[in-house]
Motif scaffolding. Structure first.
Motif, PDB file in Angstrom:
ATOM      1  N   GLY A   1       0.738  -1.188  -0.100  1.00 47.59           N
ATOM      2  CA  GLY A   1      -0.028  -0.057   0.033  1.00 47.59           C
ATOM      3  C   GLY A   1       0.864   1.297  -0.225  1.00 47.59           C
ATOM      4  O   GLY A   1       0.240   2.433  -0.174  1.00 47.59           O
ATOM      5  N   GLU A   2       2.134   1.186   0.055  1.00 47.33           N
ATOM      6  CA  GLU A   2       3.079   2.422   0.250  1.00 47.33           C
ATOM      7  C   GLU A   2       3.596   2.602  -1.312  1.00 47.33           C
ATOM      8  O   GLU A   2       4.423   3.778  -1.285  1.00 47.33           O
ATOM      9  N   GLU A   3       3.168   1.858  -2.053  1.00 49.34           N
ATOM     10  CA  GLU A   3       4.329   2.085  -3.454  1.00 49.34           C
ATOM     11  C   GLU A   3       3.964   3.401  -4.100  1.00 49.34           C
ATOM     12  O   GLU A   3       4.895   4.069  -4.490  1.00 49.34           O
ATOM     13  N   ASP A   4       2.625   3.872  -4.395  1.00 55.33           N
ATOM     14  CA  ASP A   4       2.462   5.007  -4.974  1.00 55.33           C
ATOM     15  C   ASP A   4       2.957   6.332  -4.300  1.00 55.33           C
ATOM     16  O   ASP A   4       3.703   7.116  -4.855  1.00 55.33           O
ATOM     17  N   LYS A   5       2.549   6.432  -2.961  1.00 53.62           N
ATOM     18  CA  LYS A   5       3.400   7.454  -2.259  1.00 53.62           C
ATOM     19  C   LYS A   5       5.010   7.498  -2.452  1.00 53.62           C
ATOM     20  O   LYS A   5       5.589   8.483  -2.350  1.00 53.62           O
ATOM     21  N   THR A   6       5.371   6.293  -2.158  1.00 55.27           N
ATOM     22  CA  THR A   6       6.874   6.071  -2.195  1.00 55.27           C
ATOM     23  C   THR A   6       7.427   6.462  -3.596  1.00 55.27           C
ATOM     24  O   THR A   6       8.394   7.340  -3.919  1.00 55.27           O
ATOM     25  N   ALA A   7       6.866   5.868  -4.563  1.00 59.02           N
ATOM     26  CA  ALA A   7       7.413   6.311  -6.099  1.00 59.02           C
ATOM     27  C   ALA A   7       7.188   7.581  -6.171  1.00 59.02           C
ATOM     28  O   ALA A   7       8.181   8.386  -6.822  1.00 59.02           O
ATOM     29  N   ALA A   8       6.096   8.512  -5.754  1.00 61.69           N
ATOM     30  CA  ALA A   8       5.912   9.889  -6.119  1.00 61.69           C
ATOM     31  C   ALA A   8       7.019  10.760  -5.495  1.00 61.69           C
ATOM     32  O   ALA A   8       7.637  11.501  -5.897  1.00 61.69           O
ATOM     33  N   PHE A   9       7.343  10.214  -4.045  1.00 57.72           N
ATOM     34  CA  PHE A   9       8.280  11.127  -3.433  1.00 57.72           C
ATOM     35  C   PHE A   9       9.654  10.911  -4.144  1.00 57.72           C
ATOM     36  O   PHE A   9      10.538  11.760  -4.685  1.00 57.72           O
ATOM     37  N   LEU A  10      10.221   9.689  -4.249  1.00 55.76           N
ATOM     38  CA  LEU A  10      11.411   9.434  -4.766  1.00 55.76           C
ATOM     39  C   LEU A  10      11.406  10.054  -6.222  1.00 55.76           C
ATOM     40  O   LEU A  10      12.636  10.639  -6.655  1.00 55.76           O
ATOM     41  N   ASN A  11      10.542   9.987  -7.196  1.00 52.01           N
ATOM     42  CA  ASN A  11      10.548  10.661  -8.599  1.00 52.01           C
ATOM     43  C   ASN A  11      10.611  12.174  -8.341  1.00 52.01           C
ATOM     44  O   ASN A  11      10.755  12.918  -9.242  1.00 52.01           O
ATOM     45  N   SER A  12      10.119  12.812  -7.239  1.00 52.33           N
ATOM     46  CA  SER A  12      10.147  14.119  -7.139  1.00 52.33           C
ATOM     47  C   SER A  12      11.653  14.756  -6.939  1.00 52.33           C
ATOM     48  O   SER A  12      12.080  15.966  -6.977  1.00 52.33           O
ATOM     49  N   LEU A  13      12.461  14.024  -6.416  1.00 51.43           N
ATOM     50  CA  LEU A  13      14.030  14.105  -6.093  1.00 51.43           C
ATOM     51  C   LEU A  13      14.612  14.145  -7.364  1.00 51.43           C
ATOM     52  O   LEU A  13      14.449  13.575  -8.230  1.00 51.43           O
ATOM     53  N   GLU A  14      15.916  15.075  -7.397  1.00 54.43           N
ATOM     54  CA  GLU A  14      16.829  15.026  -8.293  1.00 54.43           C
ATOM     55  C   GLU A  14      17.660  13.672  -7.969  1.00 54.43           C
ATOM     56  O   GLU A  14      17.769  13.328  -6.929  1.00 54.43           O
TER      57      GLU A  14
END
Length: 132
Positions: A52-65
């Protein structure tokens, strides 16, 4: 204003809403800083991912340089581990790789695990005390 490499512990704290890390990261961005991660962060974060944490995790990591690990950075990480081991301190492969990424990019590292990063040439940024 600078690019700041995040240690995985800071990413975990943000994703789990602990210790006021989200608010602190938001303040850094508001002041014009760019938050960054590296492949080791992806590995460590996904290794601890719960259902259940996949979407939130991917969104945050993809927001980083994204700062890559090049062959030269991998070499530097190995030398750091070797040199600190000779001094009697065994550092993890993950930590020396994160340190080498920060050193090669001349970017500060945001961590609350200062003992994992004893290199005097590494710029460590302070985190506020663990609140909440």
């Amino acid at each position: 204003m600078a690019t700041i490499l995040l240690d995985s512990s800071v990413i975990f704290d943000h994703l789990n809403g602990r210790f006021g890390r989200t608010e602190f990261l938001d303040q850094l961005v508001e002041h014009g800083h760019i938050l960054a991660c590296c492949p080791v962060n992806f590995t460590e974060v996904y290794a601890g991912l719960r259902p259940g944490e996949e979407d939130k995790t991917a969104a945050f990591l993809n927001s980083l340089e994204y700062l890559p690990v090049t062959p030269e950075i991998a070499r530097q990480a190995g030398l750091l581990r070797r040199d600190w081991q000779k001094k009697g301190q065994t550092l993890s492969y993950t930590d020396v790789t994160i340190a080498a990424v920060a050193l090669s990019g001349e970017v500060p590292l945001l961590t609350d695990n200062r003992k994992h990063f004893p290199m005097p040439e590494l710029q460590l940024l302070p985190l506020p005390d663990r609140a909440g």
